[in-house]
Design an enzyme around this catalytic site. Structure first.
Site, PDB file in Angstrom:
ATOM      1  N   GLU A   1      -3.506  -0.005   5.803  1.00 49.13           N
ATOM      2  CA  GLU A   1      -1.961  -0.086   5.824  1.00 49.13           C
ATOM      3  C   GLU A   1      -1.473  -1.211   6.679  1.00 49.13           C
ATOM      4  O   GLU A   1      -0.578  -2.032   6.252  1.00 49.13           O
ATOM      5  CB  GLU A   1      -1.225   1.065   6.023  1.00 49.13           C
ATOM      6  CG  GLU A   1      -1.829   2.415   5.138  1.00 49.13           C
ATOM      7  CD  GLU A   1      -1.628   1.992   3.608  1.00 49.13           C
ATOM      8  OE1 GLU A   1      -0.716   1.474   3.211  1.00 49.13           O
ATOM      9  OE2 GLU A   1      -2.386   2.655   2.974  1.00 49.13           O
TER      10      GLU A   1
ATOM     11  N   GLY B   1      -2.319   8.499  -0.261  1.00 51.34           N
ATOM     12  CA  GLY B   1      -2.610   8.629   0.974  1.00 51.34           C
ATOM     13  C   GLY B   1      -1.742   7.954   1.886  1.00 51.34           C
ATOM     14  O   GLY B   1      -1.485   8.529   2.951  1.00 51.34           O
TER      15      GLY B   1
ATOM     16  N   GLU C   1       2.440   1.310   2.640  1.00 51.26           N
ATOM     17  CA  GLU C   1       2.561   0.314   3.357  1.00 51.26           C
ATOM     18  C   GLU C   1       3.735  -0.228   3.712  1.00 51.26           C
ATOM     19  O   GLU C   1       4.308  -1.568   4.015  1.00 51.26           O
ATOM     20  CB  GLU C   1       1.737  -0.897   3.200  1.00 51.26           C
ATOM     21  CG  GLU C   1       1.906  -1.834   1.976  1.00 51.26           C
ATOM     22  CD  GLU C   1       1.098  -1.238   0.764  1.00 51.26           C
ATOM     23  OE1 GLU C   1       0.824  -0.423   0.442  1.00 51.26           O
ATOM     24  OE2 GLU C   1       1.202  -2.199  -0.354  1.00 51.26           O
TER      25      GLU C   1
HETATM   26 ZN   LIG Z   1      -3.247  -0.585  -0.193  1.00 47.13          ZN
END
Ligand SMILES: [Zn+2]
Length: 869
Positions: free
Chosen positions: A311, A274, A277
């Site tokens: 994130e 998805g 970070e």
């Molecule tokens: Zn995460």
């Protein structure tokens, strides 16, 4: 040498005799030939004198290794690569003295197409195929880009230099400090970035490609930018505004400022996860970052918001303070997930984030953690595949649920203080689970560590049974706990938890009459005679991570407040989901559940219906297998009638932001269950949409595409496929791709499977298409046959355990017979996919479905007979 190889086939952590301090990394990706050249100068600290340096390296060719020792000598190293252990050993013919040295390595690698390590992402501009170079490192991909100590505890500082075509954007964790023309090639420029703070390898990142961006600043001066595909900068606006607010919110909440000068977020055209970070340069798949004012649904916008907040929470949890080893992965994932709901609740109140935490996180965590093949939240892992496999609902969802539970247990103020202490103490360092409990315990003076250890060190969760009894002249409520296991069997280990119990009653509906920690196997509490007369709801607000089994009498008393919606939505949700789980475990009957659903006919809460719809889907799967789909569909249509007419087709002025998603969910269920008026209206709207008379609102598109495909033919499929091929928006493509799987015609489903391999389909979309096909029983059989045939190709196609694990799960876990369970088990014992834990979970799920069918099949048929038409 041979001995060394043997010893390294078992995954071991890197030795700590040599430690990296600072990396200078130069990368020169070639976007035409798909390879890259690199150089790295690593300042290392030799702790114990040695002649051998072992570090991680995979799929790289190290051409040159030199070591510059403190006294000025330059030693030439001899490099051996060990693919099995993903390491390189650099051997020198003399001992390296203790102290600092500089290790200079030159290497080359391939800009791969596996969406992992340093990879190429394909995109199209006006029909022309182009590529960007980007990175995805977590958990073990950095070693595919540059030789390094690729474990989270080896923190160091990094300075990147990128050599890129002049007209391309070059990004890294830190801001650019200089950009000059390449000395020998005027079509290139050399971009140097600032040095990072101390950080782990898995959150470093680079990007080279084309992009537009928009920019803003936080109140403390941090530059925030969102990078989008060319010409689409405004689709980044929603995320940009939210990111600024989120960084300011966390700055204030944790009282620890965001530590970098900038925060970039970029949408990548081909992307498996998805989002990731990377510190200061968060990467996203397009659908997780970009919002189109016309095409984006509220549900998608909410997902974008929660991904962005998740994130950004990692900038503190994970990046500033990092887990010592992947065993504690949950620390950062659980936290970031929890934080996204916490900030979502404050920053976007109309999206009802806290409510959805219960259907999202609690629901997913219960679903996986009731299996015998689940795992404790703190789990020993060593190989990259094992690490990959724990990026699951236990780490994310159960992690967040436990944080939510402890947040509630100690209260917000102590929680914030504890978090502040923890972040300050471990900033730029690594921590373990107990470090967090210690900080929260110290801040609150509560026994956080002893309570929470029972939840993180053992797998599963408790089932709390509650009954009422009269002993002498007093009324007592009896609570007992045992592990809840999906198949209803007894737990031979006698696991117990420290369970925060709360209960409200008809007489005291908002203030719990009971609040205590249940740490024994059972406990009685004396209750007021007035409390004893009316309904009693345990686990008030559903904050505790446990199931509740009421005695028959107590459950019966809860029906009136369900019908009148006297209980708050989350408690109404709790009752039905607990009974649903008990049904699957054979501790209650399916017929009882179908009867209980009627109490929810007038229910007006989206979160409650969303859970009921999930329950209905599971039942529909079982009924499809029994050949009882039609009566079940008819039951479903009747059950949904009231809520359907309450919601209608069109948005009403002033309705809640989330009502559009609610409406879409109900329409989808009713439509797929064959509701004639829903089907007709879907077809009418679809036609008007195609004719450009009236576009379908974004919220309803997914539902309408699915419904028309489910009752459509080859022509419908061709129409949808054309829409898919002509569409550039990832979100719209995703909706259409998911709808393909609703086809009920075998030949269409075959075509979808084939289409998943087409070059018109992006890598992440092929996973989506495969999952979509497996969404019905018919499709699942086709998908499973396809899998068996393509096993090796698929394992090769999807790097790491996470993706292939997801594919296997969607292809197998809804089967419901012992034969299938055996077949899946045997197939993977002969053809391992490196995801043993996932396969075990799938096999267990198949056996659970089979058990359910055997147990309740007949009575279910009998009950549904009255709905047969
Ligand atoms: Zn995460």
């Amino acid at each position: 040498m041979t001995e060394f190889l043997k010893e390294k086939t078992v995954f071991q952590r890197l030795p700590e005799n040599v430690i990296p301090v600072h990396y200078e990394i130069m990368l020169e990706p070639n976007l035409e030939d798909f390879n890259f050249a690199g150089e790295t100068n690593i300042t290392i600290k030799v702790v114990e004198s040695t002649s051998k340096i072992i570090l991680n390296s995979l799929d790289l060719l190290i051409d040159e290794a030199k070591l510059e020792v403190e006294d000025g000598r330059v030693l030439i190293g001899n490099t051996t690569m060990y693919n099995e252990s993903e390491t390189a050993a650099i051997v020198f013919d003399t001992l390296i003295p203790k102290g600092n040295s500089i290790l200079r390595l030159k290497f080359t690698g391939t800009l791969n197409s596996r969406l992992n390590g340093f990879y190429r992402a394909k995109y199209t501009i006006e029909g022309e195929v182009r590529h960007a170079a980007c990175t995805q490192f977590e958990p073990t991909g950095a070693r595919r880009c540059f030789p390094c100590w690729d474990e989270p505890n080896f923190k160091a500082t990094f300075q990147f230099v990128l050599v890129v075509p002049k007209d391309k954007v070059a990004l890294n964790n830190m801001p650019e400090v200089s950009s000059i023309e390449h000395p020998t090639n005027s079509s290139l420029r050399v971009v140097k970035f600032d040095t990072t703070p101390m950080m782990s390898t898995y959150i470093t990142a680079v990007y080279v490609g084309e992009a537009d961006f928009i920019e803003s600043k936080t109140n403390s001066g941090v530059v925030v930018r969102v990078f989008t595909p060319k010409g689409e900068a405004e689709t980044g606006r929603f995320s940009l505004d939210l990111a600024v607010k989120t960084l300011e919110f966390f700055d204030d909440y944790f009282k620890v400022p965001y530590p970098l000068p900038k925060a970039d977020m970029i949408a990548i055209s081909e992307y498996y996860g998805g989002a990731m970070e990377n510190w200061g340069l968060v990467t996203f798949r397009e659908t997780a970052l970009l919002v189109d004012p016309v095409k984006t649904s509220v549900a998608r916008k909410k997902r974008v918001a929660s991904t962005v907040m998740h994130e950004l929470a990692h900038m503190w949890f994970g990046n500033l303070v990092t887990m010592e080893w992947w065993t504690d992965l949950w620390l950062k994932e659980g936290f970031a997930t929890f934080c996204s709901y916490l900030s979502g609740d404050k920053l976007l109140p109309s999206y009802e984030f806290i409510n959805s935490m219960f259907s999202d996180c609690y629901g997913s965590a219960f679903h996986l953690d009731c299996l015998r093949s689940s795992h404790p939240i703190e789990v020993p892992v060593s190989s990259p595949n094992e690490i990959d496999e724990i990026f699951d609902e236990i780490s994310y969802s159960k992690g967040s649920v436990l944080i939510n539970m402890i947040h509630n247990f100690i209260g917000d103020e102590f929680f914030r203080n504890g978090m502040n202490m923890y972040l300050r103490k471990f900033a730029y360092k690594n921590s373990k689970t107990e470090d967090l409990w210690e900080a929260l315990g110290e801040a609150s003076s509560l026994p956080v560590k002893s309570v929470m250890s029972t939840w993180t060190r053992q797998m599963g969760f408790p089932l709390i049974s509650v009954s009422i009894k009269q002993v002498g002249g007093v009324q007592k409520l009896e609570f007992s706990q045992e592990r809840f296991i999906a198949d209803g069997s007894k737990d031979e280990n006698g696991l117990r938890w420290m369970v925060p119990i709360t209960a409200v009653s008809e007489k005291s509906q908002t203030v719990p009459f009971a609040t205590f920690l249940l740490d024994r196997s059972s406990e009685d509490i004396i209750i007021d005679s007035k409390v004893a007369e009316g309904w009693i709801k345990v686990n008030y607000g559903q904050l505790g991570f446990y199931r509740v089994k009421y005695s028959e009498e107590l459950l019966k008393r809860l029906v009136p407040p369900l019908k009148s919606m006297t209980l708050p939505p989350l408690d109404r949700l709790g009752i039905v989901t607990d009974v649903d789980a008990l049904v699957q475990a054979g501790k209650s009957s399916t017929v009882d559940l179908l009867e209980l659903f009627w109490a929810y006919q007038s229910e007006d809460s989206y979160v409650v219906w969303s859970s009921i719809c999930s329950g209905l889907s599971r039942l529909q799967n079982i009924c499809e297998i029994m050949g009882y789909k039609k009566p079940m569909d008819s039951y479903t249509r009747k059950l949904l009638q009231k809520v359907l007419s309450m919601l209608g087709w069109n948005a009403v002025e002033g309705e809640k932001v989330t009502t559009g998603s609610f409406r879409a969910r109900i329409l989808l269920h009713a439509g797929l269950a064959g509701d004639k008026s829903v089907l007709e209206e879907s077809r009418r709207r679809f036609k008007r949409h195609l004719d450009c008379v009236e576009l379908i609102p974004a919220d309803l598109r997914a539902a309408i595409y699915c419904i028309v495909m489910a009752f459509g033919d080859k022509e419908t499929f061709e129409t949808l496929k054309k829409l898919f091929n002509e569409e550039s928006s990832s979100e719209e493509r995703q909706r259409i791709g998911s709808a393909f799987g609703q086809a009920r015609d075998e030949s269409i489903l075959h075509e979808v499977l084939e289409f998943s391999e087409s070059e018109h389909v992006r890598k992440q979309e092929s996973v989506l298409l495969l999952g979509a096909v497996a969404s019905s029983q018919l499709g699942q059989q086709l998908a499973w046959n396809y899998y068996k045939e393509k096993h090796e190709d698929l394992v090769r196609k999807f790097p790491g355990a996470w993706h292939i694990g997801n594919v296997i799960q969607s292809f197998t876990s809804s089967f419901a017979s012992e034969e299938r369970a055996k077949e899946v088990e045997e197939f993977f014992s002969k053809h391992p996919a490196g995801v043993e834990m996932t396969v075990k979970q799938c096999v267990e799920s198949i056996r659970l479905n089979a058990g359910w069918l055997t147990r309740d099949g007949e009575s279910l048929k009998k009950y549904l007979d009255k709905y047969a038409e």
